[in-house]
Motif scaffolding. Structure first.
Motif, PDB file in Angstrom:
ATOM      1  N   GLN A  28      58.424  56.053  46.192  1.00 37.36           N
ATOM      2  CA  GLN A  28      56.952  55.930  46.810  1.00 37.36           C
ATOM      3  C   GLN A  28      56.107  57.013  46.024  1.00 37.36           C
ATOM      4  OE1 GLN A  28      58.324  56.621  50.876  1.00 37.36           O
ATOM      5  NE2 GLN A  28      57.061  54.846  51.259  1.00 37.36           N
ATOM      6  N   MET A  33      38.393  45.444  37.422  1.00 40.60           N
ATOM      7  CA  MET A  33      40.004  45.157  38.022  1.00 40.60           C
ATOM      8  C   MET A  33      40.253  43.704  37.396  1.00 40.60           C
ATOM      9  SD  MET A  33      40.497  47.735  39.878  1.00 40.60           S
ATOM     10  CE  MET A  33      41.852  47.197  40.801  1.00 40.60           C
ATOM     11  N   GLY A  38      43.266  40.629  37.630  1.00 40.21           N
ATOM     12  CA  GLY A  38      44.373  40.353  38.442  1.00 40.21           C
ATOM     13  C   GLY A  38      45.659  39.864  37.605  1.00 40.21           C
ATOM     14  N   THR A  39      46.516  40.089  38.241  1.00 39.53           N
ATOM     15  CA  THR A  39      48.186  39.871  37.377  1.00 39.53           C
ATOM     16  C   THR A  39      48.561  38.580  37.906  1.00 39.53           C
ATOM     17  OG1 THR A  39      49.211  41.067  39.185  1.00 39.53           O
ATOM     18  CG2 THR A  39      48.338  42.433  37.337  1.00 39.53           C
ATOM     19  N   ASP A  76      51.105  38.052  39.565  1.00 41.78           N
ATOM     20  CA  ASP A  76      51.743  38.123  40.984  1.00 41.78           C
ATOM     21  C   ASP A  76      50.628  38.413  42.008  1.00 41.78           C
ATOM     22  OD1 ASP A  76      51.322  40.696  40.588  1.00 41.78           O
ATOM     23  OD2 ASP A  76      53.367  41.294  40.799  1.00 41.78           O
ATOM     24  N   GLY A  77      49.183  38.198  41.538  1.00 37.90           N
ATOM     25  CA  GLY A  77      48.074  38.452  42.706  1.00 37.90           C
ATOM     26  C   GLY A  77      47.585  40.070  42.966  1.00 37.90           C
ATOM     27  N   GLN A  78      48.361  40.841  42.038  1.00 35.67           N
ATOM     28  CA  GLN A  78      47.903  42.137  42.406  1.00 35.67           C
ATOM     29  C   GLN A  78      46.714  42.405  41.346  1.00 35.67           C
ATOM     30  OE1 GLN A  78      50.000  44.609  44.016  1.00 35.67           O
ATOM     31  NE2 GLN A  78      51.047  42.840  44.936  1.00 35.67           N
ATOM     32  N   GLN A  79      46.149  43.602  41.974  1.00 37.40           N
ATOM     33  CA  GLN A  79      44.965  44.150  40.959  1.00 37.40           C
ATOM     34  C   GLN A  79      45.397  45.276  40.319  1.00 37.40           C
ATOM     35  OE1 GLN A  79      41.488  42.802  41.044  1.00 37.40           O
ATOM     36  NE2 GLN A  79      42.598  41.028  41.813  1.00 37.40           N
ATOM     37  N   MET A  80      44.919  45.296  39.031  1.00 34.97           N
ATOM     38  CA  MET A  80      45.181  46.526  38.019  1.00 34.97           C
ATOM     39  C   MET A  80      44.000  46.920  37.561  1.00 34.97           C
ATOM     40  SD  MET A  80      47.603  46.393  34.626  1.00 34.97           S
ATOM     41  CE  MET A  80      48.551  45.049  35.537  1.00 34.97           C
ATOM     42  N   HIS A  92      47.687  53.901  32.809  1.00 30.61           N
ATOM     43  CA  HIS A  92      47.336  54.680  34.108  1.00 30.61           C
ATOM     44  C   HIS A  92      46.356  55.553  33.691  1.00 30.61           C
ATOM     45  CE1 HIS A  92      47.382  57.471  37.680  1.00 30.61           C
ATOM     46  NE2 HIS A  92      47.929  56.338  38.257  1.00 30.61           N
TER      47      HIS A  92
END
Length: 141
Positions: free
Chosen positions: A41, A98, A100-101, A103-107, A125
């Motif tokens: 985590q 931002m 979109g990937t 798989d629906g994630q935001q990067m 990062h």
């Protein structure tokens, strides 16, 4: 008892860069950081540092970039035609978009260069390539 893998702990922390800049602190979040040790985590170097600590114990430690957010990967900086953005979007160096990937994630992607035809985006990062120093105190284990 010393902290070990599988323990859920709460810590207060302040993270700084080598130049002394504070990049994050539990005080900014108004509550301690809670996580389960050994589950990925938090960054690996952080988990390594808390193992063996006890409630009330304080520690300051440094994590090299490779154990934090990794080194800067030049392959994660790419140029795109400006046409990928809506024409009314004002862009400038340092702006974060931002993305979109699949798989629906935001990067987050930082704009590092702007020309009339292209924009260059860096999806490393924001702390990649930087060593991080943390001052922590175990609040609960």
């Amino acid at each position: 008892m010393p902290i070990k893998d599988g323990d859920t702990i709460k810590i207060d922390y302040t993270g700084t860069l080598d130049d002394g800049t504070v990049f994050d602190s539990s005080a900014d979040h108004e509550q301690p950081l809670e996580f389960t040790v050994g589950t990925g985590q938090v960054i690996p170097g952080f988990e390594d540092a808390v193992r063996g600590m006890k409630v009330g114990e304080e520690k300051t430690f440094r994590i090299e970039a490779c154990e934090a957010y990794g080194e800067i990967n030049p392959d994660l900086t790419q140029s795109f035609p400006r046409s990928i953005l809506q024409s009314d979007v004002e862009v400038e160096i340092g702006m974060v978009l931002m993305l979109g990937t699949p798989d629906g994630q935001q990067m987050p992607a930082m704009i590092t260069e702007v020309t009339d035809e292209t924009i260059t985006l860096d999806i490393n990062h924001p702390l990649a390539g930087q060593a991080l120093t943390f001052s922590i105190k175990v609040i609960e284990a």
